[in-house]
Design a protein around this motif. Sequence first.
Motif, PDB file in Angstrom:
ATOM      1  N   GLY A 182       0.779  -1.228   0.000  1.00 15.89           N
ATOM      2  CA  GLY A 182       0.000   0.000   0.000  1.00 15.89           C
ATOM      3  C   GLY A 182       0.813   1.283   0.000  1.00 15.89           C
ATOM      4  O   GLY A 182       0.402   2.276  -0.571  1.00 15.89           O
ATOM      5  N   ASP A 183       1.992   1.275   0.646  1.00 15.33           N
ATOM      6  CA  ASP A 183       2.785   2.495   0.752  1.00 15.33           C
ATOM      7  C   ASP A 183       3.626   2.663  -0.500  1.00 15.33           C
ATOM      8  O   ASP A 183       4.622   1.989  -0.692  1.00 15.33           O
ATOM      9  CB  ASP A 183       3.690   2.433   1.977  1.00 15.33           C
ATOM     10  N   ARG A 184       3.229   3.571  -1.365  1.00 19.33           N
ATOM     11  CA  ARG A 184       3.927   3.742  -2.632  1.00 19.33           C
ATOM     12  C   ARG A 184       4.730   5.025  -2.680  1.00 19.33           C
ATOM     13  O   ARG A 184       4.940   5.595  -3.729  1.00 19.33           O
ATOM     14  CB  ARG A 184       2.928   3.710  -3.775  1.00 19.33           C
ATOM     15  N   GLU A 185       5.191   5.453  -1.549  1.00 18.53           N
ATOM     16  CA  GLU A 185       6.035   6.646  -1.517  1.00 18.53           C
ATOM     17  C   GLU A 185       7.484   6.192  -1.709  1.00 18.53           C
ATOM     18  O   GLU A 185       8.200   5.896  -0.763  1.00 18.53           O
ATOM     19  CB  GLU A 185       5.887   7.385  -0.189  1.00 18.53           C
ATOM     20  N   PHE A 186       7.903   6.108  -2.961  1.00 17.14           N
ATOM     21  CA  PHE A 186       9.243   5.634  -3.273  1.00 17.14           C
ATOM     22  C   PHE A 186      10.271   6.756  -3.222  1.00 17.14           C
ATOM     23  O   PHE A 186      11.455   6.499  -3.043  1.00 17.14           O
ATOM     24  CB  PHE A 186       9.266   4.956  -4.645  1.00 17.14           C
ATOM     25  N   TYR A 187       9.848   7.973  -3.420  1.00 15.71           N
ATOM     26  CA  TYR A 187      10.730   9.126  -3.339  1.00 15.71           C
ATOM     27  C   TYR A 187       9.873  10.376  -3.172  1.00 15.71           C
ATOM     28  O   TYR A 187       8.689  10.372  -3.446  1.00 15.71           O
ATOM     29  CB  TYR A 187      11.619   9.258  -4.588  1.00 15.71           C
ATOM     30  N   LYS A 188      10.503  11.428  -2.681  1.00 16.07           N
ATOM     31  CA  LYS A 188       9.857  12.741  -2.599  1.00 16.07           C
ATOM     32  C   LYS A 188      10.549  13.651  -3.619  1.00 16.07           C
ATOM     33  O   LYS A 188      11.337  13.175  -4.426  1.00 16.07           O
ATOM     34  CB  LYS A 188       9.983  13.302  -1.181  1.00 16.07           C
ATOM     35  N   ASP A 189      10.294  14.932  -3.577  1.00 13.93           N
ATOM     36  CA  ASP A 189      10.864  15.846  -4.579  1.00 13.93           C
ATOM     37  C   ASP A 189      12.340  16.149  -4.287  1.00 13.93           C
ATOM     38  O   ASP A 189      12.724  17.256  -3.947  1.00 13.93           O
ATOM     39  CB  ASP A 189      10.041  17.126  -4.691  1.00 13.93           C
TER      40      ASP A 189
END
Length: 153
Positions: A20-27
Motif C-alpha cells: 500500500g505504501d507507494r512513496e518511493f521518493y519525494k521531490d
Amino acid sequence: MFYCFFHLWLNILAELLCFGDREFYKDWWNAKTVEEYWRMWNMPVHKWMVRHIYFPCLRNGIPKGVTILIVFLVSAIFHELCIAVPCHIFKFWAFIGIMFQVPLVMVTNYLQDKFRNSMVGNMMFWCFFCILGQPMCLLLYYHDLMNRKVNGK
C-alpha cells in the motif's frame, strides 16, 4: 531509467504484492542540502536505514554524528556491493563517493545556514552530486572495466 524503475517497475511490483505504501521518493530535485536529498531519495531504503540502524544506534548511546557516519558507512558498503558484485570489480569508487557525502552534508548545511533562503545548498547538491559525483563514479567504473577487458584480467 528513473522513470522505468521508480514509476513503472516499483508500482507494478507494489500492485502485485498488495503493497500500500507507494512513496518511493519525494521531490529530491528541490533538496536545499545534501542531507535533505538523502531524506527524500529512495524512501524505502531511507526508512529501513532509520528504523534498523539510525534509531538503534541512538538508543545505544552512540552520538548523533557517529550514528550518521555509521549509516553512511553501511550505505557505502551496500552501494559498493551493488556495483562490484554484478561487474566483478572491486574498486571502491561507489564506497568513496558515498562516504564523501558526509563532509558534503556538513558543507551544504553550513552554507544553507549562512545564506538563509537561498538556493546555494541546492546548487551545491546539483554540482557536486548530480553533475560531478555520480557521472564521475560511473566513468571511473567504466574505465576500470574497459582496462580489465583490454588487459585480459
